[in-house]
Write a protein that holds these residues in place. Structure first.
Motif, PDB file in Angstrom:
ATOM      1  N   CYS A  22     -12.418 -13.370   8.210  1.00 32.71           N
ATOM      2  CA  CYS A  22     -12.554 -12.076   8.881  1.00 32.71           C
ATOM      3  C   CYS A  22     -11.389 -11.943   9.843  1.00 32.71           C
ATOM      4  O   CYS A  22     -11.331 -12.644  10.862  1.00 32.71           O
ATOM      5  N   SER A  23     -10.458 -11.064   9.504  1.00 35.68           N
ATOM      6  CA  SER A  23      -9.273 -10.847  10.329  1.00 35.68           C
ATOM      7  C   SER A  23      -9.466  -9.618  11.200  1.00 35.68           C
ATOM      8  O   SER A  23      -9.956  -8.586  10.732  1.00 35.68           O
ATOM      9  N   ALA A  24      -9.068  -9.741  12.449  1.00 31.54           N
ATOM     10  CA  ALA A  24      -9.263  -8.664  13.410  1.00 31.54           C
ATOM     11  C   ALA A  24      -7.926  -8.124  13.899  1.00 31.54           C
ATOM     12  O   ALA A  24      -6.968  -8.861  14.059  1.00 31.54           O
ATOM     13  N   SER A  25      -7.896  -6.838  14.160  1.00 33.14           N
ATOM     14  CA  SER A  25      -6.734  -6.207  14.776  1.00 33.14           C
ATOM     15  C   SER A  25      -7.237  -5.235  15.822  1.00 33.14           C
ATOM     16  O   SER A  25      -8.392  -4.806  15.801  1.00 33.14           O
ATOM     17  N   GLY A  26      -6.373  -4.889  16.738  1.00 28.39           N
ATOM     18  CA  GLY A  26      -6.784  -3.984  17.795  1.00 28.39           C
ATOM     19  C   GLY A  26      -6.721  -4.672  19.136  1.00 28.39           C
ATOM     20  O   GLY A  26      -5.709  -5.252  19.480  1.00 28.39           O
ATOM     21  N   ARG A  71     -13.167 -20.645  14.387  1.00 32.61           N
ATOM     22  CA  ARG A  71     -12.471 -19.493  14.972  1.00 32.61           C
ATOM     23  C   ARG A  71     -11.032 -19.898  15.282  1.00 32.61           C
ATOM     24  O   ARG A  71     -10.799 -20.983  15.819  1.00 32.61           O
ATOM     25  N   ASP A  72     -10.082 -19.029  14.932  1.00 26.59           N
ATOM     26  CA  ASP A  72      -8.669 -19.269  15.232  1.00 26.59           C
ATOM     27  C   ASP A  72      -8.145 -18.078  16.005  1.00 26.59           C
ATOM     28  O   ASP A  72      -7.783 -17.045  15.417  1.00 26.59           O
ATOM     29  N   ASN A  73      -8.101 -18.195  17.323  1.00 25.84           N
ATOM     30  CA  ASN A  73      -7.661 -17.058  18.151  1.00 25.84           C
ATOM     31  C   ASN A  73      -6.185 -16.737  17.951  1.00 25.84           C
ATOM     32  O   ASN A  73      -5.761 -15.596  18.131  1.00 25.84           O
ATOM     33  N   ASP A  74      -5.384 -17.735  17.587  1.00 24.29           N
ATOM     34  CA  ASP A  74      -3.955 -17.475  17.349  1.00 24.29           C
ATOM     35  C   ASP A  74      -3.745 -16.572  16.136  1.00 24.29           C
ATOM     36  O   ASP A  74      -2.773 -15.822  16.074  1.00 24.29           O
ATOM     37  N   LYS A  75      -4.655 -16.659  15.178  1.00 24.27           N
ATOM     38  CA  LYS A  75      -4.553 -15.853  13.961  1.00 24.27           C
ATOM     39  C   LYS A  75      -5.501 -14.659  13.982  1.00 24.27           C
ATOM     40  O   LYS A  75      -5.601 -13.940  12.984  1.00 24.27           O
ATOM     41  N   ASN A  76      -6.224 -14.468  15.107  1.00 20.13           N
ATOM     42  CA  ASN A  76      -7.202 -13.363  15.206  1.00 20.13           C
ATOM     43  C   ASN A  76      -8.174 -13.385  14.031  1.00 20.13           C
ATOM     44  O   ASN A  76      -8.486 -12.338  13.441  1.00 20.13           O
ATOM     45  N   THR A  77      -8.648 -14.550  13.711  1.00 18.16           N
ATOM     46  CA  THR A  77      -9.473 -14.714  12.509  1.00 18.16           C
ATOM     47  C   THR A  77     -10.645 -15.656  12.766  1.00 18.16           C
ATOM     48  O   THR A  77     -10.498 -16.653  13.489  1.00 18.16           O
TER      49      THR A  77
END
Length: 122
Positions: A22-26, A71-77
């Motif tokens: 699940c990739s996030a943007s914004g 969770r990978d905050n560097d990849k927003n995923t």
């Protein structure tokens, strides 16, 4: 506004594994707690797993010991690693983001992805 995009679903035999993404943007991803829910035909959306901003994880009893939610905050995923899959895991899987409220309830999530189908054959 947060945009979420799930991927990684598919058809797998019972006992197999899949990894959903699940990739996030914004807005700043690290500010959000995240969760995975699933919905089978004719059933309500149900909680699967969640991870807080600090990395604390929560799992439904039905998936505990089989699924993990890294969770990978560097990849927003975030991911949902699903092992030892069962036919009853068949559903559309959705990821959601929230900033407050109880991780267990779908109505506390502010944004949702479009979902990805997981089908487990017996």
């Amino acid at each position: 506004q947060v945009q979420l995009v799930e991927s990684g679903g598919g058809l797998v035999q019972a006992g197999g594994s899949l990894r959903l993404s699940c990739s996030a943007s914004g807005r700043t991803f690290s500010n959000y707690a995240m969760g995975w829910f699933r919905q089978a035909p004719g059933k309500e959306r149900e909680f699967v797993a969640a991870i807080s901003r600090s990395g604390t994880t929560y799992y439904a009893d039905s998936v505990k010991g089989r699924f993990t939610i890294p969770r990978d905050n560097d990849k927003n995923t975030i991911y949902l690693q699903m092992n030892s899959l069962k036919p009853e895991d068949t559903a559309v899987y959705y990821c959601g983001s929230r900033t407050r409220g109880n991780y267990y309830y779908a109505e506390t999530y502010d944004y949702w992805g479009q979902g990805t189908q997981v089908t487990v054959s017996s």
